[in-house]
Motif scaffolding. Structure first.
Motif, PDB file in Angstrom:
ATOM      1  N   SER A 117       0.828  -1.200   0.000  1.00  0.00           N
ATOM      2  CA  SER A 117       0.000   0.000   0.000  1.00  0.00           C
ATOM      3  C   SER A 117       0.866   1.255   0.000  1.00  0.00           C
ATOM      4  CB  SER A 117      -0.918  -0.010   1.221  1.00  0.00           C
ATOM      5  OG  SER A 117      -1.677   1.167   1.282  1.00  0.00           O
ATOM      6  N   ALA A 118       1.961   1.242   0.755  1.00  0.00           N
ATOM      7  CA  ALA A 118       2.869   2.387   0.788  1.00  0.00           C
ATOM      8  C   ALA A 118       3.530   2.595  -0.574  1.00  0.00           C
ATOM      9  CB  ALA A 118       3.926   2.183   1.871  1.00  0.00           C
ATOM     10  N   VAL A 119       3.879   1.507  -1.247  1.00  0.00           N
ATOM     11  CA  VAL A 119       4.472   1.612  -2.584  1.00  0.00           C
ATOM     12  C   VAL A 119       3.468   2.220  -3.554  1.00  0.00           C
ATOM     13  CG1 VAL A 119       5.301   0.268  -4.557  1.00  0.00           C
ATOM     14  CG2 VAL A 119       6.162  -0.219  -2.276  1.00  0.00           C
ATOM     15  N   ARG A 120       2.220   1.756  -3.506  1.00  0.00           N
ATOM     16  CA  ARG A 120       1.187   2.304  -4.393  1.00  0.00           C
ATOM     17  C   ARG A 120       0.959   3.791  -4.119  1.00  0.00           C
ATOM     18  NH1 ARG A 120      -1.377  -2.484  -3.035  1.00  0.00           N
ATOM     19  NH2 ARG A 120      -2.872  -1.373  -1.765  1.00  0.00           N
ATOM     20  N   ALA A 121       0.947   4.176  -2.851  1.00  0.00           N
ATOM     21  CA  ALA A 121       0.755   5.583  -2.498  1.00  0.00           C
ATOM     22  C   ALA A 121       1.927   6.433  -2.997  1.00  0.00           C
ATOM     23  CB  ALA A 121       0.589   5.725  -0.993  1.00  0.00           C
ATOM     24  N   SER A 122       3.135   5.911  -2.896  1.00  0.00           N
ATOM     25  CA  SER A 122       4.310   6.641  -3.378  1.00  0.00           C
ATOM     26  C   SER A 122       4.286   6.796  -4.892  1.00  0.00           C
ATOM     27  CB  SER A 122       5.587   5.927  -2.948  1.00  0.00           C
ATOM     28  OG  SER A 122       5.718   5.953  -1.555  1.00  0.00           O
ATOM     29  N   LEU A 138       7.966   7.874  -6.098  1.00  0.00           N
ATOM     30  CA  LEU A 138       8.632   6.702  -6.669  1.00  0.00           C
ATOM     31  C   LEU A 138       8.278   6.619  -8.143  1.00  0.00           C
ATOM     32  CD1 LEU A 138       8.167   3.672  -4.215  1.00  0.00           C
ATOM     33  CD2 LEU A 138      10.292   4.736  -4.895  1.00  0.00           C
ATOM     34  N   THR A 139       9.206   6.129  -8.944  1.00  0.00           N
ATOM     35  CA  THR A 139       8.932   5.915 -10.362  1.00  0.00           C
ATOM     36  C   THR A 139       8.687   4.431 -10.611  1.00  0.00           C
ATOM     37  OG1 THR A 139      11.243   5.554 -10.958  1.00  0.00           O
ATOM     38  CG2 THR A 139      10.442   7.844 -10.998  1.00  0.00           C
ATOM     39  N   LEU A 140       8.130   4.137 -11.756  1.00  0.00           N
ATOM     40  CA  LEU A 140       7.874   2.742 -12.126  1.00  0.00           C
ATOM     41  C   LEU A 140       9.187   1.970 -12.207  1.00  0.00           C
ATOM     42  CD1 LEU A 140       5.839   0.583 -12.947  1.00  0.00           C
ATOM     43  CD2 LEU A 140       6.036   1.392 -15.298  1.00  0.00           C
ATOM     44  N   ALA A 141      10.222   2.598 -12.744  1.00  0.00           N
ATOM     45  CA  ALA A 141      11.530   1.938 -12.845  1.00  0.00           C
ATOM     46  C   ALA A 141      12.084   1.603 -11.467  1.00  0.00           C
ATOM     47  CB  ALA A 141      12.508   2.823 -13.603  1.00  0.00           C
ATOM     48  N   GLN A 142      11.939   2.507 -10.514  1.00  0.00           N
ATOM     49  CA  GLN A 142      12.423   2.251  -9.156  1.00  0.00           C
ATOM     50  C   GLN A 142      11.664   1.089  -8.519  1.00  0.00           C
ATOM     51  OE1 GLN A 142      11.725   6.161  -7.574  1.00  0.00           O
ATOM     52  NE2 GLN A 142      13.913   6.666  -7.577  1.00  0.00           N
ATOM     53  N   MET A 161       2.806  -8.261  -5.857  1.00  0.00           N
ATOM     54  CA  MET A 161       1.735  -7.365  -6.279  1.00  0.00           C
ATOM     55  C   MET A 161       1.325  -7.686  -7.718  1.00  0.00           C
ATOM     56  SD  MET A 161       1.806  -3.186  -6.527  1.00  0.00           S
ATOM     57  CE  MET A 161       2.509  -3.015  -4.919  1.00  0.00           C
ATOM     58  N   PRO A 162       0.029  -7.753  -7.996  1.00  0.00           N
ATOM     59  CA  PRO A 162      -0.406  -7.939  -9.379  1.00  0.00           C
ATOM     60  C   PRO A 162       0.002  -6.737 -10.236  1.00  0.00           C
ATOM     61  CG  PRO A 162      -2.192  -8.408  -7.854  1.00  0.00           C
ATOM     62  CD  PRO A 162      -1.089  -7.802  -7.054  1.00  0.00           C
ATOM     63  N   VAL A 163       0.374  -7.003 -11.471  1.00  0.00           N
ATOM     64  CA  VAL A 163       0.822  -5.939 -12.375  1.00  0.00           C
ATOM     65  C   VAL A 163      -0.287  -4.912 -12.572  1.00  0.00           C
ATOM     66  CG1 VAL A 163       1.609  -5.427 -14.723  1.00  0.00           C
ATOM     67  CG2 VAL A 163       2.450  -7.452 -13.542  1.00  0.00           C
ATOM     68  N   ARG A 164      -1.504  -5.374 -12.690  1.00  0.00           N
ATOM     69  CA  ARG A 164      -2.636  -4.457 -12.878  1.00  0.00           C
ATOM     70  C   ARG A 164      -2.748  -3.481 -11.712  1.00  0.00           C
ATOM     71  NH1 ARG A 164      -8.019  -5.728 -15.605  1.00  0.00           N
ATOM     72  NH2 ARG A 164      -9.159  -3.822 -15.262  1.00  0.00           N
ATOM     73  N   GLN A 165      -2.555  -3.958 -10.504  1.00  0.00           N
ATOM     74  CA  GLN A 165      -2.616  -3.110  -9.318  1.00  0.00           C
ATOM     75  C   GLN A 165      -1.489  -2.080  -9.342  1.00  0.00           C
ATOM     76  OE1 GLN A 165      -1.978  -4.773  -5.276  1.00  0.00           O
ATOM     77  NE2 GLN A 165      -4.204  -4.913  -5.270  1.00  0.00           N
ATOM     78  N   LEU A 166      -0.323  -2.505  -9.789  1.00  0.00           N
ATOM     79  CA  LEU A 166       0.818  -1.602  -9.897  1.00  0.00           C
ATOM     80  C   LEU A 166       0.532  -0.501 -10.919  1.00  0.00           C
ATOM     81  CD1 LEU A 166       3.850  -1.067  -9.185  1.00  0.00           C
ATOM     82  CD2 LEU A 166       4.391  -2.437 -11.183  1.00  0.00           C
ATOM     83  N   LEU A 167      -0.020  -0.874 -12.065  1.00  0.00           N
ATOM     84  CA  LEU A 167      -0.280   0.103 -13.116  1.00  0.00           C
ATOM     85  C   LEU A 167      -1.377   1.088 -12.729  1.00  0.00           C
ATOM     86  CD1 LEU A 167      -0.039  -2.084 -16.338  1.00  0.00           C
ATOM     87  CD2 LEU A 167       1.689  -0.594 -15.335  1.00  0.00           C
ATOM     88  N   THR A 168      -2.411   0.619 -12.058  1.00  0.00           N
ATOM     89  CA  THR A 168      -3.493   1.533 -11.673  1.00  0.00           C
ATOM     90  C   THR A 168      -3.039   2.495 -10.586  1.00  0.00           C
ATOM     91  OG1 THR A 168      -4.401  -0.116 -10.161  1.00  0.00           O
ATOM     92  CG2 THR A 168      -5.390   0.018 -12.360  1.00  0.00           C
ATOM     93  N   ALA A 169      -1.916   2.239  -9.947  1.00  0.00           N
ATOM     94  CA  ALA A 169      -1.379   3.172  -8.953  1.00  0.00           C
ATOM     95  C   ALA A 169      -0.644   4.326  -9.616  1.00  0.00           C
ATOM     96  CB  ALA A 169      -0.442   2.443  -7.992  1.00  0.00           C
ATOM     97  N   LEU A 170      -0.339   4.197 -10.908  1.00  0.00           N
ATOM     98  CA  LEU A 170       0.345   5.281 -11.621  1.00  0.00           C
ATOM     99  C   LEU A 170      -0.630   6.426 -11.864  1.00  0.00           C
ATOM    100  CD1 LEU A 170       2.269   3.196 -14.307  1.00  0.00           C
ATOM    101  CD2 LEU A 170       3.228   4.296 -12.273  1.00  0.00           C
ATOM    102  N   PRO A 171      -0.157   7.664 -11.763  1.00  0.00           N
ATOM    103  CA  PRO A 171      -1.046   8.803 -12.033  1.00  0.00           C
ATOM    104  C   PRO A 171      -1.553   8.770 -13.474  1.00  0.00           C
ATOM    105  CG  PRO A 171       1.008   9.533 -11.009  1.00  0.00           C
ATOM    106  CD  PRO A 171       1.169   8.076 -11.345  1.00  0.00           C
ATOM    107  N   GLY A 172      -2.855   8.939 -13.635  1.00  0.00           N
ATOM    108  CA  GLY A 172      -3.454   8.982 -14.963  1.00  0.00           C
ATOM    109  C   GLY A 172      -3.744   7.635 -15.576  1.00  0.00           C
TER     110      GLY A 172
END
Length: 104
Positions: A26-31, A37-41, A53-64
């Protein structure tokens, strides 16, 4: 195959471990959402927190990026719906970074 018998103490330890893992993800998604945090990091993190973490969950945490764009991007890149971050190959990671350059 019989399931292992767990003591109450074992269950409590497993429960605490799961809670800590969920809080870390959750902290990673919030960052990611905040842009600290960047996707590369995140993809380069050596710990197992992000790996589960599911990839979909990771992507939906990105702005936009919402659920529809995440699903379309995963489909276009050939990443299965249920794939977790630890299951991504080097080519898929590179494609994700190309697909979302502003988050990289």
């Amino acid at each position: 195959m019989a399931l292992p018998t767990l003591t109450t103490n074992d269950r409590d330890e497993a429960r605490q471990k799961a809670i800590l893992a969920r809080q870390a993800r959750s902290a990673v998604r919030a960052s990611l959402k905040a842009g600290t945090l960047t996707l590369a990091q995140v993809l380069d993190r050596p710990d197992g927190v992000v790996g589960r973490m599911p990839v979909r969950q990771l992507l939906t945490a990105l702005p936009g990026v919402g659920p529809v764009r995440a699903a379309r991007s995963m489909n276009a890149l050939g990443i299965p719906e249920g794939r977790r971050v630890q299951g991504l190959g080097p080519v898929q990671r590179a494609k994700l970074l190309q697909e979302f350059p502003s988050a990289a």
